[in-house]
Design a protein around this motif. Sequence first.
Motif, PDB file in Angstrom:
ATOM      1  N   SER A 271      -7.154   0.425  -9.065  1.00  0.00           N
ATOM      2  CA  SER A 271      -5.713   0.416  -9.344  1.00  0.00           C
ATOM      3  C   SER A 271      -5.321  -0.794 -10.182  1.00  0.00           C
ATOM      4  CB  SER A 271      -4.918   0.387  -8.040  1.00  0.00           C
ATOM      5  OG  SER A 271      -5.002   1.608  -7.358  1.00  0.00           O
ATOM      6  N   VAL A 272      -4.483  -0.545 -11.182  1.00  0.00           N
ATOM      7  CA  VAL A 272      -3.867  -1.631 -11.938  1.00  0.00           C
ATOM      8  C   VAL A 272      -2.614  -2.090 -11.203  1.00  0.00           C
ATOM      9  CG1 VAL A 272      -2.778  -2.266 -14.126  1.00  0.00           C
ATOM     10  CG2 VAL A 272      -4.795  -0.774 -14.118  1.00  0.00           C
ATOM     11  N   LEU A 273      -1.837  -1.132 -10.712  1.00  0.00           N
ATOM     12  CA  LEU A 273      -0.621  -1.428  -9.960  1.00  0.00           C
ATOM     13  C   LEU A 273      -0.965  -1.480  -8.480  1.00  0.00           C
ATOM     14  CD1 LEU A 273       2.456  -1.813  -9.927  1.00  0.00           C
ATOM     15  CD2 LEU A 273       2.686   0.674  -9.848  1.00  0.00           C
ATOM     16  N   ARG A 274      -0.766  -2.663  -7.884  1.00  0.00           N
ATOM     17  CA  ARG A 274      -1.067  -2.843  -6.463  1.00  0.00           C
ATOM     18  C   ARG A 274       0.208  -3.297  -5.754  1.00  0.00           C
ATOM     19  NH1 ARG A 274      -6.259  -2.689  -5.014  1.00  0.00           N
ATOM     20  NH2 ARG A 274      -7.815  -2.558  -6.672  1.00  0.00           N
ATOM     21  N   LEU A 275       0.641  -2.500  -4.803  1.00  0.00           N
ATOM     22  CA  LEU A 275       1.882  -2.777  -4.090  1.00  0.00           C
ATOM     23  C   LEU A 275       1.620  -2.787  -2.597  1.00  0.00           C
ATOM     24  CD1 LEU A 275       4.229  -0.282  -5.992  1.00  0.00           C
ATOM     25  CD2 LEU A 275       4.067  -2.737  -6.385  1.00  0.00           C
ATOM     26  N   GLN A 276       2.315  -3.666  -1.905  1.00  0.00           N
ATOM     27  CA  GLN A 276       2.249  -3.666  -0.461  1.00  0.00           C
ATOM     28  C   GLN A 276       3.504  -4.316   0.112  1.00  0.00           C
ATOM     29  OE1 GLN A 276      -1.097  -5.982   0.920  1.00  0.00           O
ATOM     30  NE2 GLN A 276      -0.816  -7.561  -0.637  1.00  0.00           N
ATOM     31  N   GLY A 277       3.739  -4.098   1.388  1.00  0.00           N
ATOM     32  CA  GLY A 277       4.859  -4.724   2.061  1.00  0.00           C
ATOM     33  C   GLY A 277       6.212  -4.313   1.506  1.00  0.00           C
ATOM     34  N   GLU A 278       7.100  -5.311   1.416  1.00  0.00           N
ATOM     35  CA  GLU A 278       8.472  -5.049   0.981  1.00  0.00           C
ATOM     36  C   GLU A 278       8.528  -4.532  -0.455  1.00  0.00           C
ATOM     37  OE1 GLU A 278      12.770  -7.407   0.535  1.00  0.00           O
ATOM     38  OE2 GLU A 278      11.011  -8.426   1.369  1.00  0.00           O
ATOM     39  N   ARG A 279       7.646  -5.042  -1.308  1.00  0.00           N
ATOM     40  CA  ARG A 279       7.633  -4.591  -2.695  1.00  0.00           C
ATOM     41  C   ARG A 279       7.274  -3.112  -2.784  1.00  0.00           C
ATOM     42  NH1 ARG A 279       3.549  -5.805  -7.147  1.00  0.00           N
ATOM     43  NH2 ARG A 279       4.656  -5.306  -9.076  1.00  0.00           N
ATOM     44  N   ALA A 280       6.314  -2.683  -1.980  1.00  0.00           N
ATOM     45  CA  ALA A 280       5.930  -1.275  -1.970  1.00  0.00           C
ATOM     46  C   ALA A 280       7.073  -0.401  -1.466  1.00  0.00           C
ATOM     47  CB  ALA A 280       4.695  -1.078  -1.100  1.00  0.00           C
TER      48      ALA A 280
END
Length: 237
Positions: free
Chosen positions: A112-121
């Motif tokens: 993945s180029v775009l990695r999201l987790q937590g509040e940002r996700a």
Amino acid sequence: MPRIHCACALATGLALALPAGAARHVQVLRLQPGDALTLFNGEGGEFEATVTQMGRSDVQVSVGAHRAIERETAQAVHLAVVMPANDRMDWLVEKAAELGAASVQPLVSARSVLRLQGERAAKKAAHWQAVAVAACEQCGRNRVPLVHPVADLVSWLGRPPAAGAGLRLLLSLREGARTLRQLAPAGAVTLLNGPEGGLTAEEEELAIAAGFAPLTLGPRVLRAETAPLAALAALQD
């Protein structure tokens, strides 16, 4: 006639103060008392409505007749996509909603180029849900596809298939992958697609072990945001 998604209960004869998002939409369109619009809440069909009052921050409408109109595809198609980078995910969600996708599952994988987790996700998922709503307002759909919370691919593959997920297909370049004509899916379908650069060999094997059949769209290599939409369009009745 403007179409507005209204996330609340609707009924003929109801005098209604529109929720904040719907009210802002009406104000941006500069509608005035007496103007007609169409409301839908995703629960089926749509309602005629008339603006009765425009305030500085609130909009009142009178809800009219219900029209039992559906513009859904005969085949429910659920997209599970490793998120492409930049604004391409916005574009993918918008077009998937226009093409009739039943749901979208954003995923993170090894490449993945775009990695999201937590509040940002969570914020991104809410943003993509709003993109899907806007697409449905534009294209005439009265059912809004659900955008699921962002998930890790390996963890997601380990879950039992959701009810109604149907035949599981993996968009793949591997030798031996079959075409849609050969697979001939007749009911609901879940389409899994990887990121730029594709899934790793290990991820593909995990997907196949989880019941995904490799699917080819032909000899050309399509972009990560193009492939699932091409398959979705090909599945239209």
